[in-house]
Motif scaffolding. Structure first.
Motif: not given
Length: 585
Positions: A220-231, A294-296, A325-334
Motif C-alpha cells: 500500500g505505501s509503495t504502490y497504493g491500494a489494490i482495486p477490488n474490482s474486475l480488470p 488488453f486487461f493490463g 483462476g476463478v479462486f484468484v479472482l474471487l480473492t481479489l474481489l473480496v
C-alpha cells in the motif's frame, strides 16, 4: 470441435470435479502471493500479476495442450520484463506481450513445438540458474529495507546501487523478512498441505501491522491500494514504430515462454504418465498472451512448481486450472484491500525461495564436474545471463553448443583402409589386415563411418586423398555407416571423384543407405560416379575392381591382398577373377 475436448473432459464426473475443486483451490492459494511478488519484481503493480493469474491461467488451462498445466506469471520472466519496463515503459510491455502471443500462436500453427527439445540442457540450466541469481539478488534491497533504491537493467548496476544504500538498512524489515522466512521453512514440516509462503506472508503482515506500523514498506505505501474490482479492458496504442522497436523483446518473451511452458508440460507428463500436445500448448499460451494485455496483465507461461502442486493435489482435468483462476479472482474481489498491508520485506524471502528452487543447483554442479564442453556452455550461458542479458546468453550458448556438437560429430568420422581377412570364414574386410607388406597397389578399399557434414567433410577428403598418393587403379568406398551427407560433404566428395578420375582411376561405391543414395541422386554425385559403379555388396565391387586392374602389374606382386592374387602374380595370361563371396561386409 469434439476432437479438441477428446481426452480432456471425456468421462468427466462430479467426483472428478470435487478433486479439481480441491486442487484448483490449493493452487489458487499458492498462486496469489507469487502473482503479486512476480509483478512487483518485474517492475509493475501487484494487481497486474493477479490479473495475469486469472485471465492467462484460465485460458492456458482451457486452450493449452496439457491437461494439468497451470499458467500465470513466473520467475523466469522477471529479469526480461523488468528490463522492458525500465527501457520502454509499462504500456510497451503490454504490446511486447501481445506480440509474443502472436509469435507463440504462429509457432504452434507451423508445428514448431518439437524444436524446443533441440535446445541443449546446459543452455537451459545455464540461463535458468542465471535468472535465479538475478531474482535472488533483486530482492536483497526489500529484505534489508533499503531506501531510495533505483532499479537498473544490468546486474552490476543493481549491485552497485545496493552497496551504495546499505547505510539505509532497516532492522524492522530484516526482522519481518526473517519471520516470513522461518515460517516458510517450518510450515511444510508442521502443516505439509498448507502453502508456507501464504502462512509466512500472513503472519509477517500481522506482525508488521501490530508492532512495526509505518516502519516497514508495504504494498500500500509503495504502490497504493489494490482495486477490488474486475480488470478494465483497454487497447494499448500499437504503432509500426513500436512494433519495430519491440520485435526483439517480444521474440525473447515468446521463446522463453515457449521453452518454459513445454518444460512444465514435460514435467506434468512424467508425473502423470500422460502426453501433452506441444503445438496446441504453444497456441494456448499464445492466445492467453494475446488476450491478457488488453486487461493490463503481463506475459504468462506454464509454471512448473504450480503445475506440480496441481498434480500432487489430485487434479484430473484442465478444470482445476480454471478453478485456480476463478479462486484468484474471487480473492481479489473480496480481500484486495487487505493485500495493501503486506510488507515488501515479506515478499522478498518468497521470491528468494523461488529463485533457490529454480536454480537447478544439483544439475548445475553435476555438469560443472564433468569438465567437458557442456560445462563450458553452461558457465558461459550462466555468466552472460547474469552480466549481460538473456538474449545474448541464449544466442551465444546455442552457438557454442552447435560448435561443440559439430566438433564431436566430426571426431566420430572414421576413414579406415581395409582388406578381406582370409583367415575369416566369411571373408570380412577389416582394417587390421592392411600392412606395408599386405596391401594391393592397384585396389584401395576404405570404410567410411560417420556423417559427411560440414564439420567432417574436409577430414574425409584429406583422409582419402592423402592415402591414395600411389594412385591406385580402383578406389572402393564402403558407405554403409554414413547416415547422411550435406552440401559441404557433397562438395568434398566431388573433389575426390574429380581428383581420382583425372588420373584415370575408377571409383566404386558400396552398401549405400537408401536415404544417402537419394541425397547423392539429387546432388548429381550419382551421375558423376556412374550408376553402374554402385554395388550392394563389397564382394561384387571387388569382382568388378579385379576386372579393371592392369594384370601385367600383378606379376611378381607379393602382397596377396585378395585370393586371386597368387594366381595373378604368377600367370602371364590374363586371368578371369574368381567370384568373391558377396557376403563380405
Amino acid at each position: 470441435m469434439s476432437k479438441f475436448w477428446t481426452g480432456r473432459f471425456e468421462g468427466y464426473s462430479f467426483d472428478h470435479f470435487k478433486k479439481d475443486l480441491l486442487s484448483g483451490t490449493i493452487v489458487g492459494i499458492v498462486a496469489i502471493p507469487l502473482a503479486m511478488s512476480f509483478a512487483i519484481a518485474s517492475g509493475v503493480k501487484p494487481e497486474y500479476g493477479i490479473y495475469t493469474a486469472v485471465i492467462a491461467g484460465i485460458l492456458i488451462s482451457l486452450l493449452g495442450g496439457s491437461k494439468y498445466q497451470i499458467g500465470g506469471p513466473t520467475g523466469a520472466f522477471v529479469p526480461i520484463l523488468l528490463g522492458i519496463v525500465i527501457s520502454y515503459g509499462y504500456e510497451n510491455l503490454l504490446i511486447a506481450g501481445l506480440m509474443a502471443g502472436v509469435m507463440l500462436v504462429l509457432m504452434g500453427v507451423f508445428k514448431l513445438g518439437v524444436l524446443i527439445k533441440y535446445i541443449p540442457r546446459p543452455v537451459t540450466i545455464g540461463f535458468t540458474a542465471g535468472i535465479a541469481v538475478i531474482i535472488f539478488t533483486g530482492q536483497i534491497s526489500n529484505f534489508l529495507g533499503l531506501k531510495g533504491i533505483e532499479q537498473h537493467e544490468r546486474f552490476i548496476d543493481n549491485m552497485k546501487e545496493i552497496a551504495s544504500h546499505l547505510n539505509t538498512m532497516s532492522i524492522y524489515s530484516i526482522l519481518v523478512a526473517a519471520i516470513c522466512f522461518v515460517i516458510m521453512l517450518l510450515t511444510p514440516k508442521v502443516l505439509p498441505k498448507v502453502p508456507g509462503a501464504l502462512v509466512g506472508i500472513i503472519v509477517s503482515s500481522v506482525v508488521t501491522a501490530l508492532f512495526f506500523s509505518g516502519q516497514v514498506a508495504t504494498i500500500g505505501s509503495t504502490y497504493g491500494a489494490i482495486p477490488n474490482s474486475l480488470p478494465s479492458f483497454g487497447i494499448p496504442e500499437i504503432t509500426l514504430d513500436r512494433i519495430q522497436m519491440l520485435i526483439g523483446p517480444a521474440f525473447v518473451i515468446a521463446m522463453l515462454g515457449g521453452i518454459e511452458s513445454l518444460l512444465s508440460a514435460v514435467v506434468a507428463d512424467g508425473m502423470t504418465n500422460s502426453k501433452h500436445n506441444s503445438n496446441r500448448e504453444l497456441i494456448g499460451q499464445g492466445i492467453a498472451n494475446i488476450v491478457t494485455p488488453f486487461f493490463g496483465g503481463i506475459p504468462a507461461t506454464g509454471a512448473i512448481a504450480r503445475t506440480a502442486t496441481n498434480i500432487k493435489s489430485g487434479a484430473t482435468s484442465p478444470m482445476s486450472g480454471v478453478i485456480h483462476g476463478v479462486f484468484v479472482l474471487l480473492t481479489l474481489l473480496v480481500f484486495a484491500p487487505l493485500a495493501t498491508h503486506i510488507p515488501l520485506a515479506a515478499l522478498a524471502p518468497v521470491l528468494m525461495m523461488v529463485a533457490w528452487n529454480m536454480s537447478e543447483r544439483k544439475h548445475f554442479a553435476h555438469i560443472l564436474k564433468l569438465k567437458s564442453g557442456d560445462s563450458l556452455v553452461l558457465v558461459i550461458t550462466f555468466l552472460l545471463t547474469v552480466f549481460t542479458s538473456l538474449t545474448v546468453a541464449v544466442e551465444v550458448g546455442l552457438l557454442l553448443a552447435i560448435i561443440l556438437f559439430a566438433k564431436r560429430m566430426s571426431e566420430m568420422l572414421v576413414v579406415s583402409k581395409v582388406l578381406p581377412d582370409h583367415e575369416s570364414s566369411n571373408g570380412k574386410v577389416l582394417p587390421h589386415v592392411v600392412s606395408p607388406n599386405h596391401d594391393c597397389p592397384q585396389v584401395s578399399i576404405y570404410t567410411v563411418e560417420g556423417p559427411l557434414f560440414f564439420g567432417a567433410a574436409q577430414t574425409f577428403e584429406q583422409s582419402i586423398l592423402s592415402s591414395i598418393n600411389a594412385k591406385p587403379k580402383v578406389l572402393i568406398l564402403r558407405l554403409r555407416k554414413v547416415p547422411f551427407i550435406d552440401t559441404t560433404g557433397e562438395e568434398y566428395f566431388r573433389n575426390i571423384i574429380t581428383d581420382f578420375k583425372s588420373h584415370g582411376g575408377t571409383l566404386l561405391v558400396t552398401e549405400v543407405r537408401p536415404s544417402l543414395k537419394l541425397a547423392m541422386d539429387q546432388s548429381g554425385l550419382t551421375n558423376e560416379i556412374g550408376e553402374q559403379n554402385f554395388f550392394v555388396h563389397t564382394g561384387d565391387a571387388i569382382n568388378c575392381a579385379l576386372g579393371c586392374i592392369n594384370r601385367s602389374a600383378c606379376l611378381g606382386c607379393k602382397h596377396f591382398a585378395f585370393k586371386e592374387c597368387a594366381e595373378l602374380a604368377s600367370s602371364k595370361k590374363p586371368v578371369k577373377p574368381k567370384e568373391v563371396e558377396t557376403t563380405l561386409v
